[in-house]
Enzyme design. Structure first.
Site, PDB file in Angstrom:
ATOM      1  CE1 TYR A   1     -13.901  20.925 -25.723  1.00  0.00           C
ATOM      2  CE2 TYR A   1     -14.614  21.570 -27.386  1.00  0.00           C
ATOM      3  CZ  TYR A   1     -14.232  20.861 -26.686  1.00  0.00           C
ATOM      4  OH  TYR A   1     -15.582  20.452 -25.869  1.00  0.00           O
TER       5      TYR A   1
ATOM      6  CB  SER B   1     -18.776  21.649 -23.722  1.00  0.00           C
ATOM      7  OG  SER B   1     -19.598  21.403 -24.793  1.00  0.00           O
TER       8      SER B   1
ATOM      9  N   GLY C   1     -19.445  19.568 -31.822  1.00  0.00           N
ATOM     10  CA  GLY C   1     -17.886  18.127 -32.110  1.00  0.00           C
ATOM     11  C   GLY C   1     -16.672  19.568 -32.735  1.00  0.00           C
ATOM     12  NE  ARG C   2     -17.731  25.777 -31.631  1.00  0.00           N
ATOM     13  CZ  ARG C   2     -18.649  25.838 -31.167  1.00  0.00           C
ATOM     14  NH1 ARG C   2     -19.184  24.983 -29.687  1.00  0.00           N
ATOM     15  NH2 ARG C   2     -19.258  26.830 -31.910  1.00  0.00           N
TER      16      ARG C   2
ATOM     17  CB  THR D   1     -27.513  19.563 -32.341  1.00  0.00           C
ATOM     18  OG1 THR D   1     -27.157  20.681 -31.897  1.00  0.00           O
ATOM     19  CG2 THR D   1     -28.262  19.705 -33.701  1.00  0.00           C
TER      20      THR D   1
ATOM     21  CE  LYS E   1     -21.604  22.668 -27.447  1.00  0.00           C
ATOM     22  NZ  LYS E   1     -21.936  23.375 -28.599  1.00  0.00           N
TER      23      LYS E   1
HETATM   24  P1  A3P Z   1     -18.012  20.149 -28.013  1.00  0.00           P
HETATM   25  O1  A3P Z   1     -18.275  20.196 -29.635  1.00  0.00           O
HETATM   26  O2  A3P Z   1     -17.538  19.827 -26.895  1.00  0.00           O
HETATM   27  O3  A3P Z   1     -17.596  18.425 -29.128  1.00  0.00           O
HETATM   28  P2  A3P Z   1     -25.274  20.653 -28.232  1.00  0.00           P
HETATM   29  O4  A3P Z   1     -25.964  19.179 -29.576  1.00  0.00           O
HETATM   30  O5  A3P Z   1     -26.424  20.237 -27.028  1.00  0.00           O
HETATM   31  O6  A3P Z   1     -25.001  21.502 -28.159  1.00  0.00           O
HETATM   32  O7  A3P Z   1     -23.909  19.569 -27.990  1.00  0.00           O
HETATM   33  C1  A3P Z   1     -22.856  19.632 -28.686  1.00  0.00           C
HETATM   34  C2  A3P Z   1     -22.069  18.018 -28.467  1.00  0.00           C
HETATM   35  O8  A3P Z   1     -22.616  17.339 -28.435  1.00  0.00           O
HETATM   36  C3  A3P Z   1     -20.583  18.151 -28.900  1.00  0.00           C
HETATM   37  O9  A3P Z   1     -19.605  19.241 -27.861  1.00  0.00           O
HETATM   38  C4  A3P Z   1     -20.599  16.878 -28.723  1.00  0.00           C
HETATM   39  O10 A3P Z   1     -19.432  16.270 -28.081  1.00  0.00           O
HETATM   40  C5  A3P Z   1     -21.472  16.073 -28.807  1.00  0.00           C
HETATM   41  N1  A3P Z   1     -22.153  15.281 -29.706  1.00  0.00           N
HETATM   42  C6  A3P Z   1     -22.268  13.996 -29.734  1.00  0.00           C
HETATM   43  N2  A3P Z   1     -22.661  13.367 -30.350  1.00  0.00           N
HETATM   44  C7  A3P Z   1     -22.555  13.547 -31.099  1.00  0.00           C
HETATM   45  C8  A3P Z   1     -22.095  13.797 -32.830  1.00  0.00           C
HETATM   46  N3  A3P Z   1     -22.662  12.388 -33.542  1.00  0.00           N
HETATM   47  N4  A3P Z   1     -21.462  15.013 -33.822  1.00  0.00           N
HETATM   48  C9  A3P Z   1     -21.707  15.834 -33.241  1.00  0.00           C
HETATM   49  N5  A3P Z   1     -21.276  15.793 -32.041  1.00  0.00           N
HETATM   50  C10 A3P Z   1     -22.096  14.911 -31.067  1.00  0.00           C
END
Ligand code: A3P
EC number: 2.8.2.8
Length: 795
Positions: A750, A625, A747-748, A531, A527
């Protein structure tokens, strides 16, 4: 004592102690130990009212005796209070001392002596493993021995010797005390003082006994020693070097003699049946004599044609070969139920050749094997065992006999070398240091000069003469069970890179490659934007991502869960073989690596030169998150409790709730996890990335990252990424003005975190964030904005 010179173990003693006593490196095998190079003050001796050391070993008796008053009193007090003894070794002196008193002790020393004919005091209470055997005749190694003389009853000799030029009959007056025990009657501290170092083999035994005695048995090795002698190639050997009938008779006679000293002993014969009766007429009669006496021995399958298993890429072929051997065994009444096998040249056992394990299980129900190669041939004392695909792999010891050692007078280094190894040297110490010894020998060692019979009978007799070890032998399956009962921590393997060891490379399938292994790991934590980073990295032509894993979403999660036990081949399958050019490297991202207990050690064992990238965001945000993430995955506990209830759950809360709390909060203890990674990887391999910046200025982050990874070409991510207002994040810019964003789960949407949770977490994470801040200073890295914010608002 001159503080700068103070050391508790000098380099020589330390190395010898490490090798001969502790056997297996820090924290393993015999006992845990700490090497201290003390400064002005003593190392910390107690923690929470507990003594940290069971015995203290000094490199130098002189330095011990000359410690300053303050430190000496402190040490004596510690030794008295915690009943801890001291071992010290006299080291060669520049000046020769004759009857000089050891400072502070009513004991006198003569130094720089040449000695001979060592004997032990059979009445010494220190002796446990060591037995007062015969005299160790001859000159003792080194010209600088110290001997002790004392009138006080607190001192009792443990060992004596004679002066080198003393030709009188040895009576009590001419005996020189070379190792002395101080019963502690004068000052309450027990000691064992050695007049020389560990180059004398008997001192290695006496040191083990001193440690055991002075620690009141806490630092003791068991007296049981198990021995198994495999004859791997019982039908394999050049004409002219094979067994005759008389050799088989000698083998049986020797076995009977050994059985009297080593209960349960039987030679364990491995056969490659294709070579049965491949000798001269006399030698063929030898083969027949072996089969005629088959019930006297234990047997195990080798390979039908003695071919290395890693050369077979397909399991069917391997099975066919094994079936031929099995057929032979059935036809000739050889027992087939030992559940043990050994592979020619260790091939396929480690590094693992999966088809071998499969075929072994299917054809022979193999449950135990042994190898010298895990983790490496050398140093021998670090060999370990492991279990893979239901097969327990035991470490094997080297006894100094090889296929080419046929004749005693042509033994490499001469007969003396072999005798030295037997009489207190390498082979003898091998048995002392390993509770379970599996030796590999070959047919040719039992024909010709019958070198192996001489070697094993001699070493067993020597062990019986000089030690109280209880020798025994048992079938391999029982030995394996014993081994892993003693060393359960070794069951799980630690995979290394086969290409880092030339011997391993030679016994690894030709079609397997190590250069596809990742050179870059993105370790999370979850989080933090891992990704997004993975996607951005994948856009670079020099970086090749792993192939997706259909069972664990896109992540391989190799190092931190059961996938690791599937073996290296499983991991390698996820990395494409044909890289377009030599500057391309593969990489992998598994966000749970960051806080996985076993991950840094496992990752480093396989990828010691990899670059490691971690992303950090505010740990409070990360926790929230993560909560949203597992809720949306339908986690029942998360769905039953609010975020606040989870993070504030105390230790009396139901276990599922506590577990969830830990999983939610623990990864955010960044400094703790980073320190674990830094135990394995050097700081210059670790890149700590600001997750807040990755989100707001990804192009800048990617520019820094490309420099860190020395990637060419240097891409301008401003052109590759584009802010998508609908998504609220940067996404991949597509050719038609469109964007390709990460899926819904990244990028949920909530609701914001409750104020009380935010407050609670700020406080909760303050000590961890403070520690992170200090760690970043230590590493010379900037503190990210979120860290500064979190710390300032926490005040
Ligand atoms: P949220 O969904 O809580 O906002 P991971 O890939 O490690 O699981 O992390 C997910 C988090 O990456 C998301 O948390 C989001 O905030 C963050 N993030 C950072 N850059 C991003 C991007 N370009 N696109 C989507 N999410 C991104």
């Amino acid at each position: 004592m001159k503080a700068a010179q103070t050391r508790l173990l000098d380099r020589y003693v330390r190395r010898a102690v490490e090798q001969s006593v502790f056997g297996r490196g820090r924290n393993e095998y015999f006992c845990r130990y700490k090497v201290e190079v003390a400064g002005k003050s003593l190392p910390v001796l107690t923690t929470l009212d507990k003594g940290r050391y069971g015995v203290i070993v000094f490199e130098s008796l002189a330095k011990y005796a000359n410690m300053d008053k303050w430190n000496r009193e402190l040490l004596d007090k510690y030794c008295r209070e915690y009943s801890v003894g001291i071992v010290a070794f006299a080291t060669p002196n520049e000046e020769t001392l004759v009857g000089a008193q050891l400072k502070g002790f009513p004991i006198f020393m003569h130094t720089n002596l040449k000695l001979k004919d060592a004997t032990l005091n059979p009445a010494s209470p220190v002796l446990r493993l060591t037995r007062a055997g015969e005299t160790a005749w001859g000159t003792l190694p080194g010209d600088h021995w110290t001997v002790f003389r004392a009138n006080s009853s607190t001192y009792e000799p443990v060992a004596w010797a004679l002066k080198h030029n003393d030709y009188t009959a040895s009576d009590e007056r001419s005996l020189q005390t070379t190792v002395v025990q101080d019963h502690g009657r004068l000052d309450g501290v027990q000691r064992v003082l050695f007049g020389s170092g560990l180059q004398f083999w008997l001192h290695r035994l006496l040191l083990l006994d001193a440690l055991s005695y002075l620690s009141h048995g806490q630092l003791s090795l068991s007296l049981e020693r198990w021995i198994l002698v495999d004859i791997d190639d019982i039908f394999v050997g050049e004409r002219g070097t094979r067994l005759h009938e008389e050799d088989v008779a000698a083998l049986l006679a020797s076995q009977a003699a050994l059985q009297r000293l080593v209960p349960g002993f039987r030679f364990n014969l491995g056969f490659s049946a294709k070579y049965y009766r491949h000798g001269t007429a006399l030698e063929n009669r030898g083969d027949d004599a072996l089969l005629h006496n088959r019930d006297q021995f234990t047997w195990f399958c080798h390979m039908w044609n003695h071919q290395q298993p890693h050369l077979y890429s397909n399991v069917t072929q391997l099975e066919q070969e094994m079936m031929l051997n099995k057929q032979f065994a059935i036809e000739h009444g050889i027992p087939t139920n030992s559940c043990y096998s050994v592979s020619p040249h260790h091939s396929g056992v480690y590094p693992v050749h999966e088809p071998l394990y499969l075929a072994w299980r299917r054809v022979w129900d193999v449950q135990v094997t042994s190898t010298e190669e895990y983790p490496h041939l050398r140093p021998a004392r670090l060999r370990r065992g492991f279990r893979h695909q239901g097969v327990m792999v035991l470490p094997r010891q080297t006894c100094g006999l090889f296929t080419h050692t046929l004749l005693l007078e042509r033994y490499p280094g001469g007969r003396q070398r072999l005798d030295r190894s037997i009489q207190g040297g390498e082979l003898f110490q091998t048995v002392i240091n390993n509770p379970i010894n599996i030796f590999m020998t070959h047919m040719s060692n039992y024909g010709n000069d019958r070198l192996a019979l001489y070697t094993f009978e001699s070493v067993v007799k020597f062990l019986r003469c000089w030690t109280n070890v209880r020798l025994g032998s048992a079938p391999p399956l029982r030995l394996a069970e014993k081994y892993f009962q003693m060393r359960p921590d070794e069951l799980n393997p630690l995979w290394g890179n086969p290409c880092d060891d030339i011997r391993h490379r030679r016994i690894w399938a030709k079609n397997k490659r190590c250069d596809t292994l990742p050179k870059l790991l993105v370790i999370g934590p979850q989080k933090t934007g891992s990704t997004a980073l993975y996607t951005f990295l994948s856009m670079h032509p020099a970086l090749v991502a792993n192939l997706p894993n259909p069972t664990t979403y896109e992540e391989l999660q190799f190092f931190n869960n059961n996938n690791y036990l599937k073996g290296l081949d499983w991991y390698l399958n996820f990395f494409p073989e044909g890289l377009a050019n030599s500057s391309q490297i593969t990489f992998e991202k598994s966000a749970t690596y960051f806080d996985g207990d076993l991950v840094p050690r496992r990752a480093h064992a396989l990828l010691p030169n990899a670059k490691i990238i971690t992303i950090l965001i505010s740990p409070s945000k990360r926790a929230y998150s993560w909560y949203q993430h597992i809720r949306s995955h339908g986690d029942p506990v998360a769905n039953n409790y609010t975020f606040h209830t989870i993070i504030t759950a105390n230790d009396s809360a139901p276990k599922p709730l506590r577990d969830l709390r830990n999983r939610c909060l623990n990864p955010g203890k960044y400094s703790h996890h980073l320190e674990r990674w830094l135990l394995e990887y050097s700081p210059h391999q670790l890149h700590i990335l600001d997750g807040g910046q990755l989100r707001s200025e990804p192009a800048l982050v990617m520019s820094t990252l490309q420099k860190f990874l020395k990637l060419t070409p240097h891409l301008d991510y401003n052109k590759l990424l584009k802010y998508d207002p609908k998504k609220g994040f940067f996404c991949q810019a597509m050719s038609n003005e469109k964007t390709k964003c990460l899926g819904k789960s990244k990028g949920r949407n909530y609701p914001p975190m409750e104020e009380r949770s935010s407050k609670f977490l700020k406080k909760y994470y303050t000590p961890h964030n403070t520690a992170l801040s200090k760690l970043l200073v230590r590493l010379g890295r900037p503190a990210p904005q979120w860290l500064r914010d979190d710390l300032s608002t926490a005040r």
